[in-house]
Motif scaffolding. Structure first.
Motif, short mmCIF file in Angstrom:
data_model
loop_
_atom_site.label_atom_id
_atom_site.label_comp_id
_atom_site.label_asym_id
_atom_site.label_seq_id
_atom_site.Cartn_x
_atom_site.Cartn_y
_atom_site.Cartn_z
N SER A 47 0.82 -1.22 0.00
CA SER A 47 0.00 0.00 0.00
C SER A 47 0.85 1.27 0.00
N GLN A 48 2.16 1.13 0.14
CA GLN A 48 3.05 2.28 0.01
C GLN A 48 3.35 2.44 -1.48
N PRO A 49 3.03 3.59 -2.07
CA PRO A 49 2.96 3.70 -3.54
C PRO A 49 4.29 3.96 -4.24
N SER A 50 5.26 3.08 -4.02
CA SER A 50 6.53 3.22 -4.71
C SER A 50 6.33 3.10 -6.23
N GLY A 51 6.78 4.11 -6.96
CA GLY A 51 6.63 4.11 -8.40
C GLY A 51 5.28 4.58 -8.90
N VAL A 52 4.36 4.91 -7.99
CA VAL A 52 3.02 5.35 -8.38
C VAL A 52 3.03 6.86 -8.60
N ARG A 53 2.47 7.30 -9.71
CA ARG A 53 2.45 8.72 -10.02
C ARG A 53 1.17 9.09 -10.75
N ILE A 54 0.69 10.31 -10.51
CA ILE A 54 -0.44 10.89 -11.22
C ILE A 54 0.13 11.65 -12.41
N VAL A 55 -0.38 11.37 -13.61
CA VAL A 55 0.19 11.92 -14.84
C VAL A 55 -0.92 12.56 -15.67
N PHE A 56 -0.68 13.79 -16.14
CA PHE A 56 -1.65 14.46 -17.00
C PHE A 56 -0.98 15.55 -17.81
N ARG A 57 -1.68 16.00 -18.87
CA ARG A 57 -1.26 17.16 -19.66
C ARG A 57 -2.11 18.35 -19.26
N SER A 58 -1.49 19.52 -19.16
CA SER A 58 -2.23 20.71 -18.77
C SER A 58 -1.37 21.95 -18.96
N SER A 59 -2.03 23.10 -19.04
CA SER A 59 -1.32 24.38 -18.99
C SER A 59 -1.38 24.98 -17.58
N ALA A 60 -1.78 24.18 -16.60
CA ALA A 60 -1.96 24.68 -15.23
C ALA A 60 -0.66 25.20 -14.65
N SER A 61 -0.75 26.32 -13.94
CA SER A 61 0.40 26.85 -13.22
C SER A 61 0.34 26.50 -11.74
N VAL A 62 -0.82 25.99 -11.27
CA VAL A 62 -0.99 25.59 -9.87
C VAL A 62 -1.62 24.20 -9.85
N VAL A 63 -1.05 23.31 -9.05
CA VAL A 63 -1.57 21.96 -8.86
C VAL A 63 -1.69 21.69 -7.37
N GLU A 64 -2.84 21.21 -6.95
CA GLU A 64 -3.06 20.86 -5.54
C GLU A 64 -3.56 19.43 -5.44
N LEU A 65 -3.02 18.70 -4.49
CA LEU A 65 -3.43 17.32 -4.26
C LEU A 65 -3.75 17.17 -2.78
N ASP A 66 -5.01 16.84 -2.46
CA ASP A 66 -5.40 16.56 -1.08
C ASP A 66 -5.15 15.09 -0.79
N VAL A 67 -4.49 14.82 0.32
CA VAL A 67 -4.10 13.45 0.66
C VAL A 67 -4.27 13.21 2.15
N VAL A 68 -4.34 11.94 2.51
CA VAL A 68 -4.17 11.51 3.90
C VAL A 68 -2.99 10.55 3.91
N ALA A 69 -1.89 10.99 4.47
CA ALA A 69 -0.69 10.15 4.57
C ALA A 69 -0.73 9.36 5.87
N THR A 70 -0.15 8.17 5.86
CA THR A 70 -0.01 7.38 7.08
C THR A 70 1.41 7.49 7.58
N LYS A 71 1.59 8.18 8.70
CA LYS A 71 2.90 8.34 9.31
C LYS A 71 3.17 7.16 10.23
N ARG A 72 4.38 6.64 10.18
CA ARG A 72 4.75 5.49 11.02
C ARG A 72 5.69 5.95 12.13
N ASP A 73 5.32 5.63 13.35
CA ASP A 73 6.10 5.98 14.53
C ASP A 73 6.56 4.69 15.19
#
Length: 384
Positions: A47-73
């Protein structure tokens, strides 16, 4: 800002997007394979996304991605660094970001327990990207489970058709990216960039144990190139003996060949790991190092048990070389690479394994260069 649904045509290097109450969890094993697994180590790793990437074409100058990361302690161990999001624009690393918020998993290594405290989504933001049309890639943290909640841009986006060859690679934590500085800095990601191929990274930390469901997963994937790096986790876990390792590897390769009878297939033996070259597993925690706030490992096996079939890296390399040589007589697209070609005795002096098990960021780059030279050049097994 425009919100675009995160759909499979936007996400590469992933086998499945699991819907949750908050978003989507990228998985590197399909659900049927996860159902056959009862190992928490592998469940966390895939479930740790090694090699996983979001890919798209755009003229966007700003990109935002909302996420919930799992921190390991890890109790008693030094704090883990926050996962890194790499922004790649037209093939060039253009930005990096991290988030400190998210779920927190507290792991007690001695007790073998883990407790999770849920957190809230947070936003990873990249700005000032210019208004020109471009290909944008957001590489997710290779070592941090990441739930995808929302994708926003200040201009419309479009999916990009993948036109390059697909390389499926399976391996251990070294292939997963342990001690790499960022997701584009793992040796498979760096090598894929040099070879101009699409990477599906099935490197699973601590979990490359010659499992049949992993072989069937590879069998069923579309793949132009396949490599499997086997051995170190079998020693770490002390899970097989020589008499079971050899048929397990043959069965693993048989299953892959059921779906890919002529695809170039490269078997890679372990890189140099001095603690396990001639000492079998299991691998243990170095308690002295933990007391000093460092993470390190020890070899807890007895070399006297090797004649009875306990495995070391030396015996595994001999076995893998022999297996490939025997099979290659009838399978000309099967190849072998001694892992010490990627990281060997002279490298251990210049780039010692910081925890006695995993290469550092510089060694990942070294391994990538050597793999690309071996595999992707004119006479290599993955030559165009």
């Amino acid at each position: 800002m425009i919100t675009t649904p995160i759909t499979p045509d936007l996400v590469r290097g992933v086998l499945e997007l699991e819907p949750t109450d908050r978003g989507l969890v990228p998985h590197r094993l399909p659900s049927w394979a996860r159902d056959q697994n009862e190992d928490d180590q592998l469940a966390g790793a895939e479930s740790q996304p090694s090699g996983v990437r979001i890919v798209f074409r755009s003229s966007a100058s700003v990109v935002e991605l909302d996420v919930v990361a799992t921190k390991r302690d890890y109790l008693g161990a030094p704090p883990r660094p926050d996962g890194v999001y790499d922004l790649v624009v037209d093939g060039v690393l253009a930005g990096q970001a991290s988030t400190t918020a998210g779920d927190v998993m507290t792991v007690d290594l001695m007790a073998g327990t883990a407790d999770v405290r849920r957190g809230a989504p947070t936003t990873v933001r990249f700005a000032e990207l210019g208004s020109a049309e471009k290909t944008v890639e957001i590489w997710l943290p290779h070592d941090e489970t990441t739930e995808l909640v929302a994708l926003r841009t200040d201009a419309p986006i479009a999916a990009v058709a993948a036109g390059r060859r697909t390389w499926v690679h399976h391996g251990s934590s070294i292939s997963h990216g342990s001690n790499a500085a960022s997701p584009t800095g793992t040796w498979p990601a760096l090598a894929a960039a040099q070879g101009d191929v699409e990477l599906i990274n099935l490197g699973f930390s601590g979990s490359a144990l010659v499992q049949p469901f992993v072989a069937r997963t590879i069998r069923d994937l579309p793949a132009d190139l396949i490599s499997v790096k086997l051995g170190i986790n079998v020693v770490n876990s002390d899970s097989l003996r020589l008499r079971t390792f050899v048929p397990a590897v043959n069965g693993f390769l048989d299953t892959i060949r059921d779906g890919h009878p002529t695809t170039p297939l490269l078997v890679i033996s372990p890189i140099l790991c001095p603690i396990h070259e001639d000492t079998p597993g299991p691998t243990g925690w170095d308690l002295t190092a933990l007391a000093e706030g460092r993470l390190a490992f020890t070899a807890d096996g007895d070399p006297a048990d090797v004649p009875a079939g306990k495995l070391t890296l030396t015996t595994i390399r001999t076995a893998l070389s022999r297996i490939v040589a025997q099979r290659a007589a009838a399978d000309p697209n099967l190849h072998y690479l001694d892992g010490r070609t990627l990281y060997g005795p002279t490298d251990a002096a210049a780039h010692p394994l910081p925890d006695d098990l995993h290469p550092d960021a510089a060694a990942h780059a070294l391994m990538a260069n050597r793999f690309a030279t071996h595999a992707f050049t004119t006479k290599g097994p993955f030559a165009q």
